[in-house]
Structures are given as C-alpha cells and as structure tokens.
Design an enzyme around this catalytic site. Structure first.
Site, mmCIF file in Angstrom:
data_model
loop_
_atom_site.group_PDB
_atom_site.id
_atom_site.type_symbol
_atom_site.label_atom_id
_atom_site.label_comp_id
_atom_site.label_asym_id
_atom_site.label_seq_id
_atom_site.Cartn_x
_atom_site.Cartn_y
_atom_site.Cartn_z
ATOM 1 N N LYS A 196 -11.317 -31.502 27.551
ATOM 2 C CA LYS A 196 -10.742 -31.815 28.780
ATOM 3 C C LYS A 196 -10.488 -30.366 29.476
ATOM 4 C CE LYS A 196 -6.234 -32.624 26.997
ATOM 5 N NZ LYS A 196 -5.187 -33.644 27.499
ATOM 6 N N GLU B 2 -2.693 -31.841 25.258
ATOM 7 C CA GLU B 2 -3.200 -30.572 25.490
ATOM 8 C C GLU B 2 -3.486 -30.198 27.004
ATOM 9 O OE1 GLU B 2 -6.339 -29.901 22.542
ATOM 10 O OE2 GLU B 2 -4.958 -30.774 20.902
ATOM 11 N N LYS C 256 -9.898 -40.149 16.551
ATOM 12 C CA LYS C 256 -9.610 -40.451 15.260
ATOM 13 C C LYS C 256 -8.645 -41.454 15.125
ATOM 14 C CE LYS C 256 -6.045 -36.848 14.088
ATOM 15 N NZ LYS C 256 -4.959 -37.575 14.337
ATOM 16 N N GLY D 35 -12.873 -37.561 24.078
ATOM 17 C CA GLY D 35 -12.936 -36.769 22.766
ATOM 18 C C GLY D 35 -11.683 -36.240 22.305
ATOM 19 N N LYS E 170 2.771 -44.758 18.222
ATOM 20 C CA LYS E 170 2.077 -43.533 18.483
ATOM 21 C C LYS E 170 0.661 -44.041 18.480
ATOM 22 C CE LYS E 170 0.065 -39.545 18.949
ATOM 23 N NZ LYS E 170 0.170 -38.867 20.097
ATOM 24 N N CYS F 63 -7.550 -36.364 18.926
ATOM 25 C CA CYS F 63 -6.424 -37.650 18.673
ATOM 26 C C CYS F 63 -7.198 -39.002 19.126
ATOM 27 C CB CYS F 63 -5.252 -37.337 19.618
ATOM 28 S SG CYS F 63 -4.120 -36.082 19.074
HETATM 29 N N1 LIG Z 1 -3.480 -31.910 19.220
HETATM 30 C C1 LIG Z 1 -2.693 -32.968 19.841
HETATM 31 O O1 LIG Z 1 -2.866 -32.775 21.387
HETATM 32 C C2 LIG Z 1 -1.876 -33.855 19.274
HETATM 33 C C3 LIG Z 1 -1.110 -34.616 19.964
HETATM 34 C C4 LIG Z 1 -0.140 -35.540 19.335
HETATM 35 C C5 LIG Z 1 -0.060 -35.649 18.032
HETATM 36 N N2 LIG Z 1 -0.926 -34.815 17.359
HETATM 37 C C6 LIG Z 1 -0.988 -35.073 15.897
HETATM 38 O O2 LIG Z 1 -0.353 -33.751 15.266
HETATM 39 C C7 LIG Z 1 -0.857 -33.383 14.118
HETATM 40 C C8 LIG Z 1 -1.300 -32.187 14.246
HETATM 41 O O3 LIG Z 1 -2.174 -31.897 15.131
HETATM 42 P P1 LIG Z 1 -2.854 -30.335 15.923
HETATM 43 O O4 LIG Z 1 -3.575 -30.762 16.534
HETATM 44 O O5 LIG Z 1 -1.728 -29.548 15.810
HETATM 45 O O6 LIG Z 1 -3.412 -29.970 14.470
HETATM 46 P P2 LIG Z 1 -4.352 -28.438 14.119
HETATM 47 O O7 LIG Z 1 -5.320 -28.715 13.122
HETATM 48 O O8 LIG Z 1 -4.233 -27.720 15.544
HETATM 49 O O9 LIG Z 1 -3.168 -27.839 13.290
HETATM 50 C C9 LIG Z 1 -2.731 -28.103 11.915
HETATM 51 C C10 LIG Z 1 -2.213 -26.881 11.346
HETATM 52 O O10 LIG Z 1 -1.662 -27.219 9.856
HETATM 53 C C11 LIG Z 1 -2.040 -26.064 8.998
HETATM 54 N N3 LIG Z 1 -1.967 -26.794 7.845
HETATM 55 C C12 LIG Z 1 -2.968 -27.323 7.016
HETATM 56 N N4 LIG Z 1 -2.459 -27.738 5.771
HETATM 57 C C13 LIG Z 1 -0.902 -26.849 5.666
HETATM 58 C C14 LIG Z 1 -0.271 -26.909 4.413
HETATM 59 N N5 LIG Z 1 -0.100 -27.226 3.415
HETATM 60 N N6 LIG Z 1 0.701 -25.890 4.679
HETATM 61 C C15 LIG Z 1 0.911 -25.322 5.986
HETATM 62 N N7 LIG Z 1 0.252 -25.547 7.065
HETATM 63 C C16 LIG Z 1 -1.075 -26.456 6.956
HETATM 64 C C17 LIG Z 1 -3.230 -25.842 9.475
HETATM 65 O O11 LIG Z 1 -3.737 -24.419 9.152
HETATM 66 C C18 LIG Z 1 -3.214 -26.066 11.094
HETATM 67 O O12 LIG Z 1 -2.848 -24.708 11.685
HETATM 68 C C19 LIG Z 1 -2.075 -34.210 13.691
HETATM 69 O O13 LIG Z 1 -1.468 -35.430 13.065
HETATM 70 C C20 LIG Z 1 -2.374 -34.947 15.074
HETATM 71 O O14 LIG Z 1 -2.981 -36.174 15.236
HETATM 72 C C21 LIG Z 1 -1.766 -33.848 17.923
#
Ligand SMILES: NC(=O)c1ccc[n+]([C@@H]2O[C@H](COP(=O)([O-])OP(=O)(O)OC[C@H]3O[C@@H](n4cnc5c(N)ncnc54)[C@H](O)[C@@H]3O)[C@@H](O)[C@H]2O)c1
Length: 440
Positions: A322, A153, A264, A258, A205, A261
C-alpha cells in the site's frame, strides 16, 4: 516509566519511539545485530512517514536506545513490551516460535514489579500461556497483559499517538491502571481505554483485522459483479458509502489486500476456529476471494494480449502493498510479477520507497527505475499496483510518447475513464465498464 520493547520492527520501533517521545525511558531490543547497529547510527530500517525524525530526536535526548542485550534491558524495565513477529506457519496458524523464545529469555531477568505486555498479534490463549510459563520459570506470579496494536503502516505514528481506542487485556485492574497511565498522553481526546480479559483483547485484534479484510473482499466481489453487468463499482461504492451504517472505509476495490497482517491474521483466526471445532466459513471465503482478486489484473492483461505475453514489456507502478510504506510482505504486485515473469514478460518497475526491498528478492530479474516515467520507456502496457499519490495525476501526453502502446491496467482505479480515453489510452480498471458512461 522504564520500558523495554523486544522486537524492533514496524510495530516495536513505532511503539518504543512514541513511548519515548511521551517522556519514558525506552530500550528497544532486537536479535538482528545489523538492524540495531544501523539504528544506533541513526539509520531507520523501514520507511514510515515521520518516524525518522522522531527516532533521532528521542535517541539524541537519551530517552530511546537500541541494543541486542535482552538481559540487562529486561532487568532494568518495569514494563516489557513484546513486539516480535508472529508470521504464518505452513498450516495457516500463527508461528509463535520467536515469542516463546523471548518469553523464556526474559524470565530470569524480570524485576519483581515487572509487567510483561504482548503487543504482537497472537492467538487467543497466548497471554495465559505466557502467564503460566513465566510462573513456572520464575516461581512467582508475573503480571502479564495483552495490548494489541491497531496502527496502519504509512500512518503509524498518527495512529499510535491518536488511537481510536486502546485495548488492554489484564488479570488484575492494577495492571490496567499502569498501562492507562502510560497511554494517558495519547488519550487526551477522550478516546476510550478499554479494559477486558486477555482472551477478549487477543480476539479483538483478530476480529478487527478480519472485519477490515472482509470489507475489502466484499467490495472486490461487488466490483467483479459490476464488470459483468455494466455497472460501475465506483458509483456503487459512493452509493453505499454515504449510508452512515456502511461508510467508506476499506471499501475501495483493487487487486486484493496484502501486507504482513490481513492475510496471515485471517488465516490464523480461521485456524483457531478449526481448532475449536468451528467452521470459519466467512473467513475462508474472505481469503479465497482475496487470492482470486490477485489474479484479476493478470486475466485482463492476458486477454488484451491474446494470451501471449512472451517478450512484452510491462511497466509497473507501485510495488509496496500500500502507499506510504516500503513493506512488500504479501504485496499483490509481487504475485503479478511472478505470473508475468512466468509468461515471459519483461518488467520495468517504479516505486517511491519499496524498490530496495523488491531488489533484494528479485535481483535483476526485473528492472527498477528511479522515476515513474522511466519505467514507461518502450512499454507495451502500464500496470498500476499501488495508489501512491504521485501516480494520481500523470502527464498522459508524455506517457503516450514514451510507451510502445498506450494501454493502462489500473489495479487501483486512479483515473477517470473519460480523461484517459481522451488521451488515446486503452484503459482497464477494476469493476468499471470499459464503455465511458455518464459522469465517468
Ligand atoms: N506491521 C503492522 O502493521 C502491524 C500492525 C499491528 C500488529 N502487528 C503485529 O505486530 C507484530 C510485529 O509485527 P512487525 O510488522 O513489527 O514485524 P517485523 O517483522 O517488522 O518485526 C519483528 C522484529 O522482531 C525481531 N525479533 C525476532 N525474534 C526476536 C528475538 N528472539 N528477540 C528480539 N527480537 C526478535 C526481528 O528481528 C524483527 O526486527 C506481529 O505480531 C504483527 O502481526 C503488525
């Protein structure tokens, strides 16, 4: 290609937008109606540099759409990316409720040639679960793949479009070929496209995040040691960072990691290890060190005020976990706010992007100021929690005038001791001796 991205959060929105920008037709689906309505009006629900312009451009060209209609979006797509959240459960494992729900909802609408790709971070074995579940629900073999996301991010577009590597986990090489074609525009600089099993891809990952978290906890522990021994962690960091076997990345001491990611994912990997009878000794310690690090600044603050913070006004610069993001999930600033409120302190905050998110959690229990300097008015101390660029060269003279007492607790080691002290501040940072040393 025709793509459907389910889950339009930090990862889904960036993924969908970047794939649209490289010429694909993308429909982003989310369960959150308000989010979809906002996106359809051109309002971007998160702060991510460069994202807004990219979303606008691709939405206007018709290549990028937002909807809550999963069924028709899936029915239309050759590739379905799943990017819903996988938050931490009470026992530390990853909560797959949303993902499993989406897999079941997609099943009846999948095209014969559909490839379902999990981009969310999921425990090893989840791809196999999905493959079996889709076979049961559709009565046929559905192509499944793992394609974890490594974006940061704050630099998400850059990371997505210029990845160090792309990792995919597949059962059939033909699936990898389709995904390689999809990624081809982003791999022109000869960066590797790594094909492996879904299990290895899922593990990659977690291993990547656990390694980065380990580096942070390691340097934090060294910082705490330095403090006790009059060494300066900044010198030590440079002393080891120039070693090409070690490098500088993720070796900045601070107030703990924090975000959505690292905390958790380290716990989910530890939970997986336990399920498989392996004692995750390093992972547990990485998490422990990090939890402790989130209390280090409070100990310094308490010791400065002889344990009495009741009625003290604390200015806080930085709330996001961050810089260059508005994400406050597991942000160290929030842990400190909770601790300070409990001790009766009054808190005046400023963050360039994250104040709205904090306001929706803390309401008027703390104050928010539009400018960093305004947070300092009448403050007994300033605490720095996020290393936003705008905090790096402040006007120390003006700060002196605004504050009730010139004290800085710098959780990100932004300043030179000598300079801050020259301006009459009492300065407390992480892992550096309080006495000014040569070159400090
Ligand atoms: N944020 C990061 O920097 C990052 C980087 C790499 C990987 N990830 C991984 O990617 C995944 C998503 O992370 P994020 O930060 O984008 O999460 P987020 O919480 O920002 O977004 C998740 C989205 O999914 C939607 N959602 C939930 N249930 C749903 C459903 N049944 N149907 C449709 N949409 C639904 C939510 O409304 C939300 O908008 C996680 O597994 C995370 O660990 C995150």
């Amino acid at each position: 290609m025709k793509l459907c991205v389910v889950g339009t959060g930090y990862v889904g929105l960036v993924t969908g937008t970047c794939f649209a920008d490289s010429g694909n037709d993308v429909v982003c689906v989310d369960i959150d109606e308000r989010k979809v309505a906002a996106l359809n009006k051109g309002e971007i629900p998160i702060f991510e540099p460069g994202l807004s312009e990219l979303v606008m451009r691709n939405a206007q060209s018709g290549r990028l759409q937002f909807t809550t209609d999963l069924a028709s979006s899936v029915a239309d797509a050759q590739i379905i990316y799943l990017a819903v959240g996988t938050p931490q459960s009470d026992d530390g494992s990853a909560d797959l409720t949303a993902l499993k729900c989406v897999i079941d909802e997609c099943a009846p609408h999948l095209r014969e040639d559909a490839i379902v790709v999990i981009k969310s971070t999921v425990p090893v074995g989840t791809n196999t679960y999905m493959y079996n579940r889709l076979s049961d629900l559709t009565g046929r073999d559905v192509d499944c793949a793992s394609n974890p996301e490594f974006l940061k991010e704050g630099a998400a577009i850059e990371d997505f479009t210029k990845p160090d590597r792309v990792v995919v986990g597949v059962r059939r090489p033909e699936v990898a070929e389709v995904l390689q074609e999809l990624y081809a525009p982003f791999l022109r600089t000869e960066k590797p496209f790594l094909v492996m099993s879904p299990e290895s891809s899922e593990m990659t990952k977690y291993a990547a995040n656990a390694m980065l978290a380990t580096k942070i906890s390691f340097i934090n522990e060294i910082a705490n040691l330095c403090e006790g021994m009059d060494a300066d962690v900044n010198d030590v960091r440079r002393g080891i960072g120039f070693d090409s076997r070690i490098g500088f990345a993720f070796l900045f001491p601070g107030v703990g990691y924090g975000g959505s990611c690292f905390p958790k994912d380290v716990r989910a990997l530890a939970s997986m290890a336990r399920q498989h009878g392996v004692d995750p000794r390093i992972l547990d310690v990485v998490d422990d060190v990090n939890m402790h690090q989130k209390t280090v600044l409070l100990s310094k603050i308490k010791s400065h005020f002889d344990g009495n913070l009741n009625g003290k006004t604390i200015a806080m610069w930085g709330l996001a976990f961050k810089p260059r993001t508005d994400d406050i999930r597991e942000a160290p600033a929030l842990a400190l706010i909770d601790q300070l409120l409990e001790l009766g302190a009054k808190i005046q905050t400023h963050d360039p992007e994250a104040m709205d998110n904090v306001r929706s959690e803390y309401g008027d229990r703390i104050e928010y100021t539009e400018k960093p300097m305004a947070a300092l008015i009448g403050a007994d101390a300033l605490v720095i929690m996020t290393e936003w660029q705008e905090f790096r060269s402040p006007d120390f003279v003006a700060m002196q005038h605004l504050m009730a007492s010139p004290v800085i607790f710098d959780g990100r080691n932004l300043y030179q001791h000598s300079e801050v002290k020259r301006h009459g501040f009492s300065y407390h940072s992480i892992g550096r001796p309080s006495v000014v040393q040569v070159g400090a």
